[in-house]
Design an enzyme around this catalytic site. Structure first.
Site, mmCIF file in Angstrom:
data_model
loop_
_atom_site.group_PDB
_atom_site.id
_atom_site.type_symbol
_atom_site.label_atom_id
_atom_site.label_comp_id
_atom_site.label_asym_id
_atom_site.label_seq_id
_atom_site.Cartn_x
_atom_site.Cartn_y
_atom_site.Cartn_z
ATOM 1 C CE LYS A 14 33.435 36.772 48.990
ATOM 2 N NZ LYS A 14 33.711 36.065 47.742
ATOM 3 N NE ARG A 92 38.585 39.717 48.563
ATOM 4 C CZ ARG A 92 37.365 40.054 48.227
ATOM 5 N NH1 ARG A 92 36.451 40.217 49.139
ATOM 6 N NH2 ARG A 92 37.049 40.207 46.990
ATOM 7 N NE ARG A 129 28.152 38.473 40.650
ATOM 8 C CZ ARG A 129 29.151 38.556 41.501
ATOM 9 N NH1 ARG A 129 29.008 38.121 42.728
ATOM 10 N NH2 ARG A 129 30.308 39.055 41.122
ATOM 11 N NE ARG A 162 30.591 42.532 41.474
ATOM 12 C CZ ARG A 162 31.031 41.843 42.514
ATOM 13 N NH1 ARG A 162 30.184 41.442 43.448
ATOM 14 N NH2 ARG A 162 32.312 41.553 42.639
ATOM 15 N NE ARG A 173 36.177 39.516 40.980
ATOM 16 C CZ ARG A 173 34.909 39.277 40.625
ATOM 17 N NH1 ARG A 173 34.535 39.419 39.368
ATOM 18 N NH2 ARG A 173 34.035 38.898 41.523
#
Ligand code: AP5
Length: 216
Positions: A14, A92, A129, A162, A173
């Site tokens: 996203k 969401r 990431r 993160r 998640r």
């Protein structure tokens, strides 16, 4: 005018796609995850309950619907959204989508893009990431590395990983995504504004497909 929402699993691309879409189509980018991380860092105005938000995010759970709905409603009523907006990470839940559908007609969504990505790909994407804490640019150590390792191409800031990109939290998640976010696909398919795109392709192939859909 384009008023777009991106739906994808955690790590589905996203943020990566949003950076290109907002440039190409000149849309205001609203990423609820970025806003909540700014609240946690004390960088966002308002009287949000920082400890509550921090708790939900670190457990990989969703922040309560009403908190998110109030925040997004307020954000899209600002003048910079009058020319169109791009929502990244909202809605969401079906509850969030229904509440959002009750806003004025000229602010409602025109397109929902669903990036489908298999769960086995997600873990590798998120564990590799790196993000810029200043401009939120997103990199991956293998598939999309910065020019200089550990440094943002855009503003030279040191990149970070993160807090919620730990394996256990990623699994949580994904579970939350399956149970609470996946029902949105049917909701927007019924509303006839959904396009599904294979998100397990190169970053540029995914973007070119999105461009086709939003330019049609
Ligand atoms: P949020 O920040 O929205 O996190 P998320 O949905 O888990 O998504 P990510 O930001 O992790 O991934 P992404 O899809 O943007 O992927 P990216 O482009 O970075 O939300 C965080 C938390 O905030 C939530 O858990 C919740 O607590 C709270 N929250 C936020 N919104 C909420 C809401 N509406 N309601 C309630 N709570 C809310 O890509 C990932 C990696 O893959 C990168 O390294 C990238 O370089 C790489 N990559 C991207 N595309 C490709 C590709 N095509 N091929 C190969 N690699 C790729």
């Amino acid at each position: 005018m384009l008023r777009v929402a991106l739906i994808a699993p955690p790590g589905g691309g996203k943020g990566t796609q949003a950076a290109m879409i907002k440039e190409h189509f000149h849309l205001t980018h609203i990423a609820t995850g970025d806003i909540f991380r700014a609240i946690v860092r004390g960088e966002y105005k308002g009287n949000a309950d920082v400890e509550m938000i921090k708790g939900y995010m670190s457990r990989g759970e969703l922040i309560p619907d009403q908190v998110v709905i109030d925040l997004v409603r307020e954000r899209i009523s600002q003048p910079d959204c009058a020319g169109g907006y791009l929502l990244d990470g909202f809605p969401r839940t079906v509850e969030q989508a229904k509440a959002f559908d009750r806003i004025e007609e000229d602010k409602r969504l025109t397109h929902v893009i669903y990036l489908s990505v298999p769960h086995e790909v997600i873990l590798e994407r998120l564990l590799g990431r790196w993000t810029c804490p200043t401009c939120q640019a997103v990199y991956h150590e293998k598939t999309h590395p910065p020019k200089v390792a550990g440094v943002c191409d855009v503003d030279g800031t040191k990149l970070i990983q993160r807090e919620d990109d730990k394996e256990e939290t990623i699994r949580k998640r994904l579970e939350v995504y399956e149970t609470q976010t996946m029902p949105l696909i049917a909701y927007y398919r019924d509303a006839k504004i959904l396009t599904e795109i294979d998100g397990n392709a190169t970053i540029y192939d995914v973007f070119s497909r999105i461009k086709e859909v939003l330019s049609a």
